[in-house]
Design an enzyme around this catalytic site. Sequence first.
Site, PDB file in Angstrom:
ATOM      1  N   ASP A 217      -6.896  15.106 -24.387  1.00 52.14           N
ATOM      2  CA  ASP A 217      -6.928  13.678 -24.051  1.00 52.14           C
ATOM      3  C   ASP A 217      -6.248  12.935 -25.199  1.00 52.14           C
ATOM      4  OD1 ASP A 217      -7.490  11.033 -23.647  1.00 52.14           O
ATOM      5  OD2 ASP A 217      -9.643  11.301 -23.317  1.00 52.14           O
TER       6      ASP A 217
ATOM      7  N   ARG B 148      -1.651  -1.513 -18.900  1.00 51.78           N
ATOM      8  CA  ARG B 148      -2.982  -0.912 -18.871  1.00 51.78           C
ATOM      9  C   ARG B 148      -3.045   0.124 -17.749  1.00 51.78           C
ATOM     10  NH1 ARG B 148      -7.146  -2.009 -21.664  1.00 51.78           N
ATOM     11  NH2 ARG B 148      -5.786  -3.436 -22.774  1.00 51.78           N
TER      12      ARG B 148
ATOM     13  N   TYR C 119       0.846  -1.195   0.000  1.00 50.45           N
ATOM     14  CA  TYR C 119       0.000   0.000   0.000  1.00 50.45           C
ATOM     15  C   TYR C 119       0.875   1.237   0.000  1.00 50.45           C
ATOM     16  CZ  TYR C 119      -5.019  -0.388   0.123  1.00 50.45           C
ATOM     17  OH  TYR C 119      -6.327  -0.518  -0.248  1.00 50.45           O
TER      18      TYR C 119
HETATM   19  C1  LIG Z   1      -9.337   4.738 -24.467  1.00 51.07           C
HETATM   20  C2  LIG Z   1      -9.694   6.127 -24.165  1.00 51.07           C
HETATM   21  C3  LIG Z   1      -9.975   6.547 -22.857  1.00 51.07           C
HETATM   22  C4  LIG Z   1     -10.206   5.598 -21.713  1.00 51.07           C
HETATM   23  O1  LIG Z   1      -9.217   4.748 -21.382  1.00 51.07           O
HETATM   24  P1  LIG Z   1      -9.553   3.460 -20.473  1.00 51.07           P
HETATM   25  O2  LIG Z   1      -8.182   3.083 -19.985  1.00 51.07           O
HETATM   26  O3  LIG Z   1     -10.196   2.471 -21.351  1.00 51.07           O
HETATM   27  O4  LIG Z   1     -10.429   3.902 -19.365  1.00 51.07           O
HETATM   28  C5  LIG Z   1     -10.189   7.894 -22.635  1.00 51.07           C
HETATM   29  N1  LIG Z   1     -10.144   8.784 -23.637  1.00 51.07           N
HETATM   30  C6  LIG Z   1      -9.889   8.417 -24.911  1.00 51.07           C
HETATM   31  C7  LIG Z   1      -9.861   9.458 -25.977  1.00 51.07           C
HETATM   32  C8  LIG Z   1      -9.681   7.080 -25.220  1.00 51.07           C
HETATM   33  O5  LIG Z   1      -9.507   6.717 -26.494  1.00 51.07           O
END
Ligand SMILES: *Cc1c(COP(=O)(O)O)cnc(C)c1O
Length: 406
Positions: A183, A218, A38
């Site tokens: 993003d 991941r 932790y």
């Molecule tokens: C894949 C993706 C996410 C989310 O990622 P996860 O690890 O699946 O939660 C967020 N934003 C965009 C643009 C993505 O393509």
Amino acid sequence: MISDEFNNQNDKLKLIASENYASLAVIQAQGTFFTNKYAEGYPGRRFYAGCEEMDRVENKAIELACKLFNCKFANVQPCSGSQANQAVMFAFLNPGDKFLAMSLKDGGHLTHGHKITMSGKWFSPVHYHVNKDGFIDMNEVRKLALENKPKLIICGASAYSRKIDFAAFRSIADEVGAILLSDIAHYSGLIAGKAYPSPFPYSHVVTTTTHKTLRGPRGGMILCDDKEIADKIDRAVFPGIQGGPLMHVIAAKLVAFEEALSLDFAKYASQVVKNAKVVADVFKSRGIKVFSGGTDSHLVLLDLTNAQISGIEAENILNWSGLVVNKNAIPNDNQTPFIASGIRIGTSACTTRGMKEKEFEKIANMICDKIENQRDSIDNLITRTKIDVAKLCNDFPIYYKKSFGF
Ligand SMILES: *Cc1c(COP(=O)(O)O)cnc(C)c1O
């Protein structure tokens, strides 16, 4: 189950744009004793004793992330891309606040305000779209920003193959006093390898996944250049939305960042884009419509409206022959998202296996053959394609095949 999944991944051509093959080193780092500990809090300020090695690992991961993306601050604790986005919203928005993002059907992500997600239920999203040529409509973005005065503007997408004009987004954000979140979940590996434009210095904050083109474990990550924003983000991740960080995954992120800083990775990233361009060219030459007419990244969106086959049918027929793609809604799709009129093809995973232009030309032609000949002699065609797929998979084994006895 582990060996079956190994074979499954080795024996098919993975053309899913959001997937990749992490290196054996990345996979091994995740299977370490770091999982037993932790480490709530951040390096130097933990809520548990005995975090010396945790601090070393997390500090090094942060240092490499900043070097890789050319920024000052990184939070490497988010468990996923979705949680990275959730943390940014938690840091900058109150319930009911407006934000502006790309709609899901134009290529955006669920967490960018779709009504079935927390982002859509707790906040008030306004969505922009792509124009009829398939490019983000920056005039609409500006118009919606001026009309709605959102607190946050999101750029970045899951099914948009073109360059994003981060500078233009920033100037619109500045005009209305909004925070700009880029993003880069899909593009981060290409950005790290300098094969796609960087969101810095234009973004206030950047979120990404670490497992897509970046080829790590991941997970998620948040980057920025401003101390005040960084502090808000840190508090939003922990204790805002998460408890103990996944230290074994952070260890694997560190490994992936080190790999991504190499010259080999830059070559990989540019090869991914070259391969996607070859795929787009083959489709166009065979009369299958490529959305936006081409690609600047790792993905190609096919518009099947005139091909007499739906997205789900194409997905199924291709998957049966070992060509793993996913159906995708296209803008103004007249099918439901479950049926969809498009498919999304990504080159990042097979490029990791070592495939280049020649192999991708072959793959794209196989896909065209299937789409064109869907109605007749399906059995024959599936058998023939399966043999071609098996040959390619055999010539380009997933690169840790030798290390396991499967
Ligand atoms: C894949 C993706 C996410 C989310 O990622 P996860 O690890 O699946 O939660 C967020 N934003 C965009 C643009 C993505 O393509």
